[in-house]
Design a protein around this motif. Structure first.
Motif, mmCIF file in Angstrom:
data_model
loop_
_atom_site.group_PDB
_atom_site.id
_atom_site.type_symbol
_atom_site.label_atom_id
_atom_site.label_comp_id
_atom_site.label_asym_id
_atom_site.label_seq_id
_atom_site.Cartn_x
_atom_site.Cartn_y
_atom_site.Cartn_z
ATOM 1 N N LEU A 268 0.820 -1.213 0.000
ATOM 2 C CA LEU A 268 0.000 0.000 0.000
ATOM 3 C C LEU A 268 0.852 1.261 0.000
ATOM 4 O O LEU A 268 0.565 2.230 -0.715
ATOM 5 N N LEU A 269 1.914 1.285 0.788
ATOM 6 C CA LEU A 269 2.806 2.451 0.815
ATOM 7 C C LEU A 269 3.551 2.612 -0.500
ATOM 8 O O LEU A 269 3.777 3.730 -0.970
ATOM 9 N N GLY A 270 3.924 1.477 -1.103
ATOM 10 C CA GLY A 270 4.597 1.543 -2.395
ATOM 11 C C GLY A 270 3.709 2.119 -3.471
ATOM 12 O O GLY A 270 4.140 2.968 -4.267
ATOM 13 N N VAL A 271 2.441 1.710 -3.505
ATOM 14 C CA VAL A 271 1.492 2.225 -4.491
ATOM 15 C C VAL A 271 1.193 3.695 -4.221
ATOM 16 O O VAL A 271 1.106 4.519 -5.144
ATOM 17 N N ALA A 272 1.059 4.067 -2.934
ATOM 18 C CA ALA A 272 0.824 5.479 -2.591
ATOM 19 C C ALA A 272 1.991 6.338 -3.042
ATOM 20 O O ALA A 272 1.806 7.454 -3.550
ATOM 21 N N GLY A 273 3.204 5.846 -2.912
ATOM 22 C CA GLY A 273 4.376 6.573 -3.368
ATOM 23 C C GLY A 273 4.400 6.739 -4.870
ATOM 24 O O GLY A 273 4.799 7.792 -5.391
ATOM 25 N N ALA A 274 3.966 5.705 -5.601
ATOM 26 C CA ALA A 274 3.939 5.780 -7.062
ATOM 27 C C ALA A 274 2.963 6.841 -7.543
ATOM 28 O O ALA A 274 3.124 7.392 -8.641
#
Length: 522
Positions: free
Chosen positions: A154-160
């Motif tokens: 979830l954090l990775g997608v939010a960063g993208a």
């Protein structure tokens, strides 16, 4: 314990003279990927630093695991709850609730707007196959690793989807969550792949472009994994992720043809749940007659993979119900009935985990051909003082697997408890002839010698038990007793210090040490 049989609380009865009873030891595209890959892998007191450095062990066996986050969570629970097991169970339940919320968040990323994400999370929350990792305290490894993996995704997608400093912060947090997940359980290695699948699988997006834009995140996760491997190597002396244990890799591939259908069946139709499903694989494709050892599939292995399937089923069900006009009024009742049924099944399965006796009696009913189940049930009876029932269970285990060292040693313990030292000696020696490296049999033999007053022979047997299982405080303490009885007080004191370092909460070792060193010197 064999690869084909494992139990969540397998124990081996041990004795310590002169009172053997008092001193005995006890005891789916993304969904498919998310399902297959995790299936390919498969402390109490002291300071936090002691806990982080301590090896993972099951009774007398050192395990090739590096899971300090899980160990630290147990230490914190011990500090908070003062050993009350209810507190440990509450922590597991709260972690499962957190994971269910994270599944909802992932569902909102992957599924169309509407009820599907919530339905998927509710399916996950009440699914009966999750009883084992939630009800069993040691199942926390799966709860913590799933929390870390889903947070990392979830954090990775939010960063993208962010830019500048916010992107960097999100990706740094994703890498940290990934590392923590790895430090809970090795199966978290799937997180980068799952992040790529979520980046590329959101509806209405150019998936491949998003994956390429997320390449720095994946690189950062790769570097995080290398850091983990380095830490693991320092702790264990090897970077192996557990693939070295159990069946060979080729056998694992063949086993997948049986394991995956079984896992899908348990997730879609959770009836006939069993903590240990022994799977016999098909023969090798190049040698149709090649026998391959079976393997035990524990339902807790499905915890993280089930998140993808629950979301996929929820998306399909929501789509089907939305397409049928005549079904629209019945949607809520239908969903409610399904959730109630699943919850009821989970409640029934949870009853199995009420206490060791209920668990192993249920395990024997589900696995009547399992020597391990019978042996462990016998140990439960032995702890309860039901020696006749214990002996019957041990004899069943020995009949199912002749030359079973654990069952033979336990039969010897029963004989010793009733005063038949000659029969006990014969059974201990038979157990050691079948498996010379069986530390429990050496320890039990030592208790027999001790009961007979043969301190030198008792010390020799205890020393062999300590050599085979050097991180077992009980064996160290027994050897210390035998040495002290021979006047070798300093050697005994050193052994007691080792036992205390391994089990700081055991008061009897401290009492014995004070008796040996009344001046209190270290």
């Amino acid at each position: 314990m064999s690869a084909a049989e494992s139990g969540p609380a397998a124990v081996t009865a041990q004795a310590s003279a002169p009172d053997a009873a008092a001193r005995s030891g006890r005891p789916i595209a993304a969904v498919a990927v998310a399902l297959v890959i995790p299936l390919a892998w498969q402390v109490g007191a002291g300071s936090p630093l002691d806990v982080l450095r301590a090896p993972v062990r099951a009774e007398t066996v050192l395990l090739p695991y590096f899971r300090p986050l899980t160990a630290l969570s147990y230490w914190l629970d011990g500090l908070l709850w003062q050993g009350n097991p209810g507190g440990f169970h509450l922590t597991n339940l709260l972690l499962h609730a957190v994971v269910s919320v994270l599944v909802l968040a992932v569902g909102r990323r992957l599924l169309p707007a509407g009820p599907a994400p919530l339905l998927g999370a509710l399916l996950f929350a009440v699914h009966p196959v999750h009883v084992e990792p939630v009800a069993w305290i040691q199942g926390r490894v799966d709860l913590l690793s799933a929390t870390g993996v889903l947070l990392a995704v979830l954090l990775g997608v939010a960063g993208a989807e962010a830019a500048g400093r916010r992107r960097l912060l999100c990706w740094a947090a994703a890498a940290t969550a990934f590392l923590l997940a790895l430090l809970a359980k090795e199966v978290a290695v799937v997180a980068p792949l799952l992040a790529a699948l979520v980046l590329g699988g959101q509806p209405g997006r150019e998936g491949w472009r998003r994956v390429r834009a997320g390449a720095p995140l994946l690189a950062l996760m790769g570097a995080t994994f290398l850091l983990y491997v380095g830490l693991r190597t320092l702790a264990l002396g090897s970077p192996a992720l557990g693939l070295s244990g159990g069946p060979p890799l080729a056998d694992r591939v063949l086993l997948a043809f049986r394991v995956i259908p079984l896992s899908l069946r348990l997730l879609v139709w959770p009836v006939g749940l069993n903590p240990t499903h022994v799977v016999a694989p098909p023969s090798g494709p190049l040698d149709p007659g090649l026998p391959i050892a079976g393997f035990a599939v524990a339902e807790r292995y499905l915890y993280l993979p089930s998140a993808g399937l629950c979301l996929a089923l929820a998306g399909a069900a929501a789509g089907a119900l939305a397409a049928g006009v005549r079904w629209r009024e019945a949607r809520a009742p239908a969903v409610g009935v399904v959730l109630l049924i699943l919850g009821a099944l989970a409640a029934v399965q949870a009853e199995l985990w009420r206490d060791p006796r209920t668990f192993y009696e249920g395990l024997v009913r589900s696995n009547p051909g399992s020597p391990l189940a019978h042996n462990n049930l016998g140990e439960v009876y032995l702890l309860a003082g039901e020696d006749v029932r214990a002996e019957e269970a041990f004899r069943t285990a020995a009949r199912l697997r002749p030359a079973d060292a654990a069952a033979l040693s336990n039969l010897g313990l029963v004989a010793q408890r009733r005063g038949d030292f000659q029969e006990a000696r014969r059974l201990y020696r038979e157990a050691l002839a079948a498996r010379p490296e069986h530390a429990a049999a050496w320890n039990n033999l030592g208790t027999l010698y001790e009961a007979e007053g043969e301190w030198a022979r008792a010390a020799a047997a205890y020393r062999e038990a300590v050599r085979l299982a050097p991180v077992t405080p009980r064996y160290l303490g027994n050897l210390a007793d035998a040495l002290a009885a021979q006047g070798r007080r300093e050697e005994a004191a050193v052994l007691l210090e080792r036992a205390i370092a391994l089990d700081p909460g055991a008061a009897r070792w401290r009492t014995a040490l004070r008796a040996l060193r009344p001046d209190g010197r270290p």
